[in-house]
Design a protein around this motif. Structure first.
Motif, PDB file in Angstrom:
ATOM      1  N   GLY A 162      35.751  53.157  31.516  1.00  0.00           N
ATOM      2  CA  GLY A 162      34.763  52.105  31.315  1.00  0.00           C
ATOM      3  C   GLY A 162      35.430  50.757  31.151  1.00  0.00           C
ATOM      4  O   GLY A 162      34.971  49.742  31.689  1.00  0.00           O
ATOM      5  N   ALA A 163      36.531  50.734  30.422  1.00  0.00           N
ATOM      6  CA  ALA A 163      37.284  49.484  30.255  1.00  0.00           C
ATOM      7  C   ALA A 163      37.898  49.029  31.568  1.00  0.00           C
ATOM      8  O   ALA A 163      37.971  47.826  31.846  1.00  0.00           O
ATOM      9  CB  ALA A 163      38.373  49.685  29.196  1.00  0.00           C
ATOM     10  N   LEU A 164      38.321  49.995  32.401  1.00  0.00           N
ATOM     11  CA  LEU A 164      38.894  49.630  33.702  1.00  0.00           C
ATOM     12  C   LEU A 164      37.842  48.966  34.587  1.00  0.00           C
ATOM     13  O   LEU A 164      38.151  48.043  35.344  1.00  0.00           O
ATOM     14  CB  LEU A 164      39.478  50.868  34.382  1.00  0.00           C
ATOM     15  N   LYS A 165      36.603  49.428  34.480  1.00  0.00           N
ATOM     16  CA  LYS A 165      35.522  48.772  35.216  1.00  0.00           C
ATOM     17  C   LYS A 165      35.409  47.306  34.795  1.00  0.00           C
ATOM     18  O   LYS A 165      35.304  46.404  35.652  1.00  0.00           O
ATOM     19  CB  LYS A 165      34.192  49.490  34.948  1.00  0.00           C
ATOM     20  N   MET A 166      35.470  47.036  33.505  1.00  0.00           N
ATOM     21  CA  MET A 166      35.347  45.659  33.035  1.00  0.00           C
ATOM     22  C   MET A 166      36.609  44.847  33.317  1.00  0.00           C
ATOM     23  O   MET A 166      36.528  43.637  33.567  1.00  0.00           O
ATOM     24  CB  MET A 166      35.013  45.642  31.544  1.00  0.00           C
ATOM     25  N   LEU A 167      37.781  45.495  33.300  1.00  0.00           N
ATOM     26  CA  LEU A 167      39.008  44.799  33.698  1.00  0.00           C
ATOM     27  C   LEU A 167      38.916  44.382  35.160  1.00  0.00           C
ATOM     28  O   LEU A 167      39.367  43.288  35.540  1.00  0.00           O
ATOM     29  CB  LEU A 167      40.222  45.698  33.475  1.00  0.00           C
ATOM     30  N   THR A 168      38.316  45.238  35.982  1.00  0.00           N
ATOM     31  CA  THR A 168      38.110  44.914  37.398  1.00  0.00           C
ATOM     32  C   THR A 168      37.277  43.648  37.539  1.00  0.00           C
ATOM     33  O   THR A 168      37.601  42.747  38.332  1.00  0.00           O
ATOM     34  CB  THR A 168      37.418  46.096  38.107  1.00  0.00           C
ATOM     35  N   LYS A 169      36.216  43.550  36.768  1.00  0.00           N
ATOM     36  CA  LYS A 169      35.370  42.355  36.813  1.00  0.00           C
ATOM     37  C   LYS A 169      36.122  41.121  36.296  1.00  0.00           C
ATOM     38  O   LYS A 169      35.990  40.019  36.834  1.00  0.00           O
ATOM     39  CB  LYS A 169      34.093  42.592  36.007  1.00  0.00           C
ATOM     40  N   GLY A 170      36.927  41.330  35.253  1.00  0.00           N
ATOM     41  CA  GLY A 170      37.711  40.217  34.720  1.00  0.00           C
ATOM     42  C   GLY A 170      38.764  39.729  35.689  1.00  0.00           C
ATOM     43  O   GLY A 170      38.995  38.515  35.832  1.00  0.00           O
ATOM     44  N   MET A 171      39.426  40.653  36.372  1.00  0.00           N
ATOM     45  CA  MET A 171      40.400  40.268  37.397  1.00  0.00           C
ATOM     46  C   MET A 171      39.719  39.490  38.511  1.00  0.00           C
ATOM     47  O   MET A 171      40.270  38.501  39.024  1.00  0.00           O
ATOM     48  CB  MET A 171      41.080  41.516  37.968  1.00  0.00           C
ATOM     49  N   CYS A 172      38.518  39.929  38.879  1.00  0.00           N
ATOM     50  CA  CYS A 172      37.749  39.215  39.898  1.00  0.00           C
ATOM     51  C   CYS A 172      37.470  37.783  39.452  1.00  0.00           C
ATOM     52  O   CYS A 172      37.628  36.839  40.231  1.00  0.00           O
ATOM     53  CB  CYS A 172      36.440  39.968  40.162  1.00  0.00           C
ATOM     54  N   ALA A 173      37.065  37.624  38.205  1.00  0.00           N
ATOM     55  CA  ALA A 173      36.741  36.289  37.697  1.00  0.00           C
ATOM     56  C   ALA A 173      37.957  35.370  37.711  1.00  0.00           C
ATOM     57  O   ALA A 173      37.863  34.187  38.060  1.00  0.00           O
ATOM     58  CB  ALA A 173      36.179  36.403  36.279  1.00  0.00           C
ATOM     59  N   ASP A 174      39.121  35.914  37.341  1.00  0.00           N
ATOM     60  CA  ASP A 174      40.331  35.097  37.254  1.00  0.00           C
ATOM     61  C   ASP A 174      40.974  34.836  38.610  1.00  0.00           C
ATOM     62  O   ASP A 174      41.473  33.734  38.869  1.00  0.00           O
ATOM     63  CB  ASP A 174      41.351  35.776  36.343  1.00  0.00           C
ATOM     64  N   TRP A 175      40.990  35.859  39.463  1.00  0.00           N
ATOM     65  CA  TRP A 175      41.782  35.764  40.692  1.00  0.00           C
ATOM     66  C   TRP A 175      40.944  35.535  41.945  1.00  0.00           C
ATOM     67  O   TRP A 175      41.479  35.159  42.986  1.00  0.00           O
ATOM     68  CB  TRP A 175      42.649  37.013  40.860  1.00  0.00           C
ATOM     69  N   GLY A 176      39.637  35.748  41.848  1.00  0.00           N
ATOM     70  CA  GLY A 176      38.766  35.499  42.998  1.00  0.00           C
ATOM     71  C   GLY A 176      38.875  34.078  43.540  1.00  0.00           C
ATOM     72  O   GLY A 176      38.918  33.886  44.769  1.00  0.00           O
ATOM     73  N   PRO A 177      38.931  33.070  42.663  1.00  0.00           N
ATOM     74  CA  PRO A 177      39.066  31.692  43.168  1.00  0.00           C
ATOM     75  C   PRO A 177      40.358  31.447  43.942  1.00  0.00           C
ATOM     76  O   PRO A 177      40.486  30.426  44.634  1.00  0.00           O
ATOM     77  CB  PRO A 177      39.033  30.851  41.885  1.00  0.00           C
ATOM     78  N   HIS A 178      41.320  32.361  43.833  1.00  0.00           N
ATOM     79  CA  HIS A 178      42.604  32.215  44.537  1.00  0.00           C
ATOM     80  C   HIS A 178      42.682  33.109  45.767  1.00  0.00           C
ATOM     81  O   HIS A 178      43.777  33.341  46.302  1.00  0.00           O
ATOM     82  CB  HIS A 178      43.751  32.532  43.583  1.00  0.00           C
TER      83      HIS A 178
END
Length: 253
Positions: A162-178
């Motif tokens: 479950g935490a990995l799912k939210m880490l996935t979303k967090g990585m998207c938020a941080d690295w998606g703009p790049h």
């Protein structure tokens, strides 16, 4: 009829963690068959070499501990120098420990947390350093059906997924703009070497088949299409999602 160019990932470099057997090995094989240059990762060099010898295409190995930050940093640097800049990372390394929650030990809690969650953070962070600089990259975290639901005896595993799912979303938020797309793949009940005791348990297998709309256990090859999609240009506008490949189990009561 040829494949649509949006799904062309030939010539790209992919690292798959925990890929000497099971799901990781099947995903590595699929990426190789799609024309990628693939790096297998694990802690057992002999097992990795044996797995690599059985695979077709441009395959390499990288022995490092995905739960140790210094080992990860050195391992990713070595891969990018020796094989090439990473285009695709599949964070697959994981483990399962089953026990009633009241009996679950502190050491086992930290072990499963490090293997299933911390490893994805460490490897993802190191791979993303180069990906964000280059303005492109695909990271696929192997989540689970248990990112959404849970059975008795596997609460710590479900907590990590479950935490990995939210880490996935967090990585998207941080690295998606790049220019880096980060998504998850959520396997359901898959037949592997590690799940063999469950597959052989007649009562449990009957429960899996009855609970799954597809009416069967999943096979490792069932997961390959999802990874190829998430690794391809077809998923360039897909971010922070988990694609569940579970025969429909998460959709029904």
């Amino acid at each position: 009829m040829t494949a649509h160019p949006l799904f062309d990932i030939s010539g790209r470099t992919a690292l798959v963690t925990g890929s000497s057997r099971g799901i990781g090995l099947a995903l590595a094989r699929g990426l190789l068959e799609a024309g990628c240059r693939v790096v297998l990762n694990g802690r057992d060099g002999e097992r990795l070499a044996k797995a690599a010898a059985e695979l077709p295409g441009d395959v390499h190995t990288a022995v490092f501990d995905v739960t140790d930050g210094a080992s990860v940093a050195a391992g990713i640097a070595d891969v990018e120098e020796r094989v090439g800049p990473l285009d695709i990372l599949v964070n697959n390394a994981g483990m399962q420990l089953r026990a009633p929650l009241l009996e679950f030990t502190d050491s086992d809690w930290h072990r499963i947390l490090d293997t299933n969650l911390t490893s994805a953070f460490l490897v993802g962070r190191e791979a993303a350093r180069g990906m964000t600089e280059r303005g492109r990259g695909k990271i696929i975290n192997i989540c689970s059906l248990q990112s959404e639901v849970v059975r008795p005896g596997i609460a710590p595993y479900a907590a990590t997924k479950g935490a990995l799912k939210m880490l996935t979303k967090g990585m998207c938020a941080d690295w998606g703009p790049h220019g880096v797309q980060v998504n998850g793949l959520g396997p359901g009940y898959i037949e592997t070497e590690l799940t063999e005791p469950l597959v052989k348990d007649a009562e449990f297998s009957a429960w899996v088949r009855g609970r799954t709309p597809a009416g069967r256990w999943g096979r490792t090859e069932d997961l390959v299409g999802g990874v190829l999609f998430l690794a391809s240009p077809a998923a360039d506008f897909v971010g922070g999602q988990v694609l569940y490949v579970d025969g429909g189990m998460t959709s029904v009561l």
